[in-house]
Design a protein around this motif. Sequence first.
Motif, PDB file in Angstrom:
ATOM      1  N   ILE A 107     -10.903  13.952   3.659  1.00 25.43           N
ATOM      2  CA  ILE A 107      -9.525  14.049   1.710  1.00 25.43           C
ATOM      3  C   ILE A 107      -9.319  15.972   2.708  1.00 25.43           C
ATOM      4  N   LEU A 108      -7.840  15.990   2.359  1.00 24.86           N
ATOM      5  CA  LEU A 108      -7.069  17.220   3.204  1.00 24.86           C
ATOM      6  C   LEU A 108      -6.386  16.936   1.851  1.00 24.86           C
ATOM      7  N   PRO A 109      -5.589  18.816   1.939  1.00 29.14           N
ATOM      8  CA  PRO A 109      -4.184  18.493   0.972  1.00 29.14           C
ATOM      9  C   PRO A 109      -3.000  18.689   1.967  1.00 29.14           C
ATOM     10  N   ILE A 110      -2.163  17.924   0.912  1.00 27.84           N
ATOM     11  CA  ILE A 110      -1.175  17.503   1.977  1.00 27.84           C
ATOM     12  C   ILE A 110       0.309  18.014   1.133  1.00 27.84           C
ATOM     13  N   VAL A 111       0.918  18.632   2.267  1.00 25.98           N
ATOM     14  CA  VAL A 111       2.151  20.059   1.593  1.00 25.98           C
ATOM     15  C   VAL A 111       3.691  19.217   2.117  1.00 25.98           C
ATOM     16  N   ALA A 112       4.336  19.794   1.254  1.00 29.62           N
ATOM     17  CA  ALA A 112       5.905  19.290   0.872  1.00 29.62           C
ATOM     18  C   ALA A 112       5.968  19.924   2.684  1.00 29.62           C
ATOM     19  N   THR A 113       7.408  19.100   2.815  1.00 24.88           N
ATOM     20  CA  THR A 113       7.481  19.691   4.399  1.00 24.88           C
ATOM     21  C   THR A 113       9.315  20.199   4.574  1.00 24.88           C
ATOM     22  N   ALA A 114       9.704  20.097   3.192  1.00 20.13           N
ATOM     23  CA  ALA A 114      10.775  20.500   2.473  1.00 20.13           C
ATOM     24  C   ALA A 114      11.115  21.484   1.272  1.00 20.13           C
ATOM     25  N   ALA A 115      11.930  21.997   0.890  1.00 24.24           N
ATOM     26  CA  ALA A 115      12.065  22.609  -0.468  1.00 24.24           C
ATOM     27  C   ALA A 115      13.302  21.505  -0.986  1.00 24.24           C
ATOM     28  N   GLY A 116      12.490  20.911  -2.393  1.00 22.41           N
ATOM     29  CA  GLY A 116      12.880  19.885  -3.715  1.00 22.41           C
ATOM     30  C   GLY A 116      12.183  20.108  -4.738  1.00 22.41           C
ATOM     31  N   THR A 117      12.694  18.988  -5.531  1.00 21.02           N
ATOM     32  CA  THR A 117      12.206  18.309  -6.928  1.00 21.02           C
ATOM     33  C   THR A 117      11.526  17.030  -6.365  1.00 21.02           C
ATOM     34  N   ALA A 175       6.314  11.007  -9.241  1.00 19.87           N
ATOM     35  CA  ALA A 175       4.887  10.663  -8.816  1.00 19.87           C
ATOM     36  C   ALA A 175       3.601  10.206  -9.413  1.00 19.87           C
ATOM     37  N   ASP A 176       3.475   9.311  -9.252  1.00 20.01           N
ATOM     38  CA  ASP A 176       3.314   7.562  -9.434  1.00 20.01           C
ATOM     39  C   ASP A 176       1.887   7.054  -8.929  1.00 20.01           C
ATOM     40  N   TYR A 177       1.475   5.823  -9.320  1.00 20.29           N
ATOM     41  CA  TYR A 177       0.877   4.733  -8.684  1.00 20.29           C
ATOM     42  C   TYR A 177       1.486   3.273  -8.513  1.00 20.29           C
ATOM     43  N   HIS A 178       1.581   3.343  -7.017  1.00 23.40           N
ATOM     44  CA  HIS A 178       2.349   1.661  -7.147  1.00 23.40           C
ATOM     45  C   HIS A 178       1.259   0.794  -5.891  1.00 23.40           C
ATOM     46  N   CYS A 179       1.222  -0.680  -6.317  1.00 21.62           N
ATOM     47  CA  CYS A 179       0.318  -1.187  -5.502  1.00 21.62           C
ATOM     48  C   CYS A 179       0.205  -1.374  -3.903  1.00 21.62           C
ATOM     49  N   ALA A 180       1.211  -0.884  -3.429  1.00 23.88           N
ATOM     50  CA  ALA A 180       1.182  -1.184  -2.360  1.00 23.88           C
ATOM     51  C   ALA A 180       0.450   0.250  -1.427  1.00 23.88           C
ATOM     52  N   TYR A 181       2.089   1.313  -2.020  1.00 24.91           N
ATOM     53  CA  TYR A 181       1.731   3.115  -1.237  1.00 24.91           C
ATOM     54  C   TYR A 181       0.269   3.805  -2.137  1.00 24.91           C
ATOM     55  N   GLY A 182      -0.315   2.847  -3.192  1.00 28.33           N
ATOM     56  CA  GLY A 182      -1.499   3.706  -4.062  1.00 28.33           C
ATOM     57  C   GLY A 182      -0.448   4.570  -4.983  1.00 28.33           C
ATOM     58  N   ASN A 183      -1.878   6.037  -4.428  1.00 24.17           N
ATOM     59  CA  ASN A 183      -0.467   7.189  -5.735  1.00 24.17           C
ATOM     60  C   ASN A 183      -0.156   7.564  -4.108  1.00 24.17           C
ATOM     61  N   TYR A 184       1.033   7.705  -5.522  1.00 26.26           N
ATOM     62  CA  TYR A 184       2.630   8.304  -4.778  1.00 26.26           C
ATOM     63  C   TYR A 184       3.936   9.866  -5.223  1.00 26.26           C
ATOM     64  N   VAL A 185       4.184  10.595  -3.660  1.00 30.94           N
ATOM     65  CA  VAL A 185       4.990  11.790  -4.962  1.00 30.94           C
ATOM     66  C   VAL A 185       6.518  11.772  -3.711  1.00 30.94           C
ATOM     67  N   LEU A 186       7.503  11.277  -4.603  1.00 25.84           N
ATOM     68  CA  LEU A 186       8.905  10.960  -4.143  1.00 25.84           C
ATOM     69  C   LEU A 186       9.043  12.609  -4.836  1.00 25.84           C
ATOM     70  N   ILE A 187       9.528  12.854  -3.536  1.00 30.47           N
ATOM     71  CA  ILE A 187      10.336  13.776  -3.416  1.00 30.47           C
ATOM     72  C   ILE A 187      12.331  14.655  -2.935  1.00 30.47           C
ATOM     73  N   ASP A 188      13.396  14.819  -3.890  1.00 27.07           N
ATOM     74  CA  ASP A 188      14.561  14.942  -3.613  1.00 27.07           C
ATOM     75  C   ASP A 188      14.445  16.420  -3.520  1.00 27.07           C
ATOM     76  N   HIS A 189      15.264  16.537  -1.980  1.00 27.50           N
ATOM     77  CA  HIS A 189      15.710  17.536  -1.205  1.00 27.50           C
ATOM     78  C   HIS A 189      16.859  18.077  -1.240  1.00 27.50           C
ATOM     79  N   GLY A 190      17.386  16.941  -1.767  1.00 30.39           N
ATOM     80  CA  GLY A 190      19.094  17.294  -1.583  1.00 30.39           C
ATOM     81  C   GLY A 190      19.794  16.993  -0.241  1.00 30.39           C
ATOM     82  N   SER A 191      20.670  16.996  -0.555  1.00 30.16           N
ATOM     83  CA  SER A 191      22.439  16.649   0.748  1.00 30.16           C
ATOM     84  C   SER A 191      21.499  15.491   1.587  1.00 30.16           C
ATOM     85  N   GLY A 192      20.869  14.555   0.744  1.00 37.41           N
ATOM     86  CA  GLY A 192      20.621  13.090   0.717  1.00 37.41           C
ATOM     87  C   GLY A 192      19.370  13.009   1.496  1.00 37.41           C
ATOM     88  N   PHE A 193      18.744  13.809   1.538  1.00 35.40           N
ATOM     89  CA  PHE A 193      17.083  13.458   2.439  1.00 35.40           C
ATOM     90  C   PHE A 193      16.073  13.683   0.930  1.00 35.40           C
TER      91      PHE A 193
END
Length: 335
Positions: A248-258, A262-280
Amino acid sequence: MEPNEKLSPDNQSSKHFLSLHISHKGNQKAFHLKKEHTLAICVAACVFIGGSAVTLGSYFHTKNELLASQQELMEAERTNRKLEQTSEVLQDEHTEYTQNIDSLQEKAAELEQKINELEDVKNSLNDQLNHISANDNASAEIYNAVASCFVEAKPAAANFTPIVTTSFNKVTSLGVQLDRIDSRINQTGLSFSVVATDVTETLSAYSNIPSGLPVNGMLSSLFNPNGLSSISDGRVHYGVDISTRSRILPIVATAAGTVIEADYHCAYGNYVLIDHGSGFVTRYAHNTENLVSPGDVVKKGDVIATTGATGQSTGIHCHYEVILNGVFQDPMDYQ
């Protein structure tokens, strides 16, 4: 006196201008010189004496001129030797100056190259700063960070003495000055490199374009949106899986954003979704634990979760997705 009367010796001598009587062994001899003979002898003597005097005068005059010429010749030889010695010294100095000038030209070229490198770094930093959106909330913070870096690393004003090259004897002084300038440029370049690193890291931390992978590990599944059998296990896959080999290792954001989810999904499990702006948008799934909440502002490199096997997963890993304007992208294209 009768015409045929003989003259006595005394009468004969009276007709001569000069008579000389010589007595030898009882015999007397007389030498008589007439007036014209005496005059001729005197003239001859005067001519002889005058000629001798002229000859002696010419001799001594010629001798004095010869001595003067010899002295002038000796002086000319001494002068010639001095000129030869001076010529040798000048030749040696010319060789030394030529070598020094070549060395200075090489040093000048090195200094110019260093200055060009610093200019390239400066231009690169300017380009990165210009790419920051004026509407980005982090822009002010970035500029403040960059400005503070430059203020802290600003070198003291150089106090160089003026360089005056009025003749070749200033070459050595010029070399010393160039060495001082080279040292100052090296110090400035080192400080500038530190600043450049800080600025680059700062800009990278606030960049809204995803780059790199969120965790160190081995790629176990590749991007395969069309389900091609030639890719990984042939199943449809909208991201990449990064296995951490049951750790079990830390996961870091690959870009700055908001963080927007940060929830649970039956397929994804625990997941985080970040909006970086400019469509990313990026997604990090199958986490053991989410460490951020919706609304959190993150920078590139901030820890947002830990790897896990929640949801539909066969092992501890991170499922990573990159989405641009609603279209899934291959994360490997953003390395």
